[in-house]
Write a protein that holds these residues in place. Structure first.
Motif, PDB file in Angstrom:
ATOM      1  N   VAL A  10       0.836  -0.971  -0.062  1.00  0.00           N
ATOM      2  CA  VAL A  10       0.118   0.060  -0.066  1.00  0.00           C
ATOM      3  C   VAL A  10       0.874   1.230   0.085  1.00  0.00           C
ATOM      4  O   VAL A  10       1.253   1.685   1.001  1.00  0.00           O
ATOM      5  N   GLU A  11       0.932   1.779  -1.382  1.00  0.00           N
ATOM      6  CA  GLU A  11       2.061   2.989  -1.522  1.00  0.00           C
ATOM      7  C   GLU A  11       1.230   3.762  -2.163  1.00  0.00           C
ATOM      8  O   GLU A  11       1.067   3.257  -3.492  1.00  0.00           O
ATOM      9  N   HIS A  12       1.418   5.056  -2.080  1.00  0.00           N
ATOM     10  CA  HIS A  12       0.761   6.044  -3.085  1.00  0.00           C
ATOM     11  C   HIS A  12       1.808   6.541  -4.267  1.00  0.00           C
ATOM     12  O   HIS A  12       1.284   7.012  -5.218  1.00  0.00           O
ATOM     13  N   HIS A  13       3.056   6.638  -4.036  1.00  0.00           N
ATOM     14  CA  HIS A  13       3.771   6.992  -4.903  1.00  0.00           C
ATOM     15  C   HIS A  13       4.121   5.813  -6.078  1.00  0.00           C
ATOM     16  O   HIS A  13       4.664   4.718  -5.777  1.00  0.00           O
ATOM     17  N   ARG A  17       6.170   2.254  -5.269  1.00  0.00           N
ATOM     18  CA  ARG A  17       5.547   1.074  -5.400  1.00  0.00           C
ATOM     19  C   ARG A  17       6.213   0.058  -6.109  1.00  0.00           C
ATOM     20  O   ARG A  17       6.333  -1.434  -6.006  1.00  0.00           O
ATOM     21  N   GLU A  36      -1.584  -4.892  -4.718  1.00  0.00           N
ATOM     22  CA  GLU A  36      -1.259  -3.444  -4.470  1.00  0.00           C
ATOM     23  C   GLU A  36      -2.301  -2.532  -4.551  1.00  0.00           C
ATOM     24  O   GLU A  36      -3.109  -2.746  -5.214  1.00  0.00           O
ATOM     25  N   ALA A  38      -3.075   2.042  -3.918  1.00  0.00           N
ATOM     26  CA  ALA A  38      -2.236   3.275  -4.060  1.00  0.00           C
ATOM     27  C   ALA A  38      -2.929   4.200  -2.762  1.00  0.00           C
ATOM     28  O   ALA A  38      -2.340   5.253  -2.450  1.00  0.00           O
ATOM     29  N   ILE A  39      -4.250   3.994  -2.483  1.00  0.00           N
ATOM     30  CA  ILE A  39      -4.832   4.652  -1.574  1.00  0.00           C
ATOM     31  C   ILE A  39      -5.522   3.834  -0.400  1.00  0.00           C
ATOM     32  O   ILE A  39      -5.985   2.606  -0.652  1.00  0.00           O
ATOM     33  N   GLU A  42      -8.491   1.471  -1.608  1.00  0.00           N
ATOM     34  CA  GLU A  42      -8.291   0.475  -2.291  1.00  0.00           C
ATOM     35  C   GLU A  42      -7.674  -0.571  -1.351  1.00  0.00           C
ATOM     36  O   GLU A  42      -8.084  -1.809  -1.789  1.00  0.00           O
ATOM     37  N   ASP A  58       2.411   2.484   3.300  1.00  0.00           N
ATOM     38  CA  ASP A  58       2.937   3.976   3.463  1.00  0.00           C
ATOM     39  C   ASP A  58       2.348   4.617   4.567  1.00  0.00           C
ATOM     40  O   ASP A  58       0.924   4.748   4.728  1.00  0.00           O
ATOM     41  N   LEU A  61      -0.136   8.147   3.358  1.00  0.00           N
ATOM     42  CA  LEU A  61      -1.026   8.016   2.404  1.00  0.00           C
ATOM     43  C   LEU A  61      -1.867   9.409   2.129  1.00  0.00           C
ATOM     44  O   LEU A  61      -2.168   9.974   3.309  1.00  0.00           O
ATOM     45  N   PRO A  62      -2.031   9.780   1.116  1.00  0.00           N
ATOM     46  CA  PRO A  62      -2.853  11.119   0.948  1.00  0.00           C
ATOM     47  C   PRO A  62      -4.370  10.726   1.452  1.00  0.00           C
ATOM     48  O   PRO A  62      -5.105   9.769   1.121  1.00  0.00           O
TER      49      PRO A  62
END
Length: 84
Positions: A10-13, A17, A36, A38-39, A42, A58, A61-62
């Motif tokens: 779980v990584e927004h970049h 990732r 995987e 990103a947010i 998800e 991460d 995370l935004p």
């Protein structure tokens, strides 16, 4: 031989990732990337579906606190009878 450890990332970049996945893919005999996200939105359903052994999260995370997300992910795992 034991089963590989299943990991969710779980990584927004996207570059981060990709880098994490590339490194884990080098250990294909002991690690498999099960998914995987990103947010946070998800990640929760993904964890519920995959029930990985490990989640790499991460912390920045935004729109979500990574620590709170990790608590939520652990609750999803416990509710399913799993733990990580």
């Amino acid at each position: 031989m034991t089963e590989p450890i299943e990991i969710v990332i779980v990584e927004h970049h996207p570059a981060s990732r990709l880098g994490i996945r590339a490194r884990l893919d080098l250990e294909e005999d002991i690690v498999v990337v099960g998914g995987e996200a990103a947010i946070a939105e998800e990640a929760l359903p993904l964890i519920g579906d995959v029930l990985p052994d490990v989640a790499v999260v991460d912390l920045s995370l935004p729109g979500a606190d990574g620590v709170s997300l990790t608590r939520d992910l652990a609750a999803v795992a416990r509710a399913s009878g799993s733990s990580f």
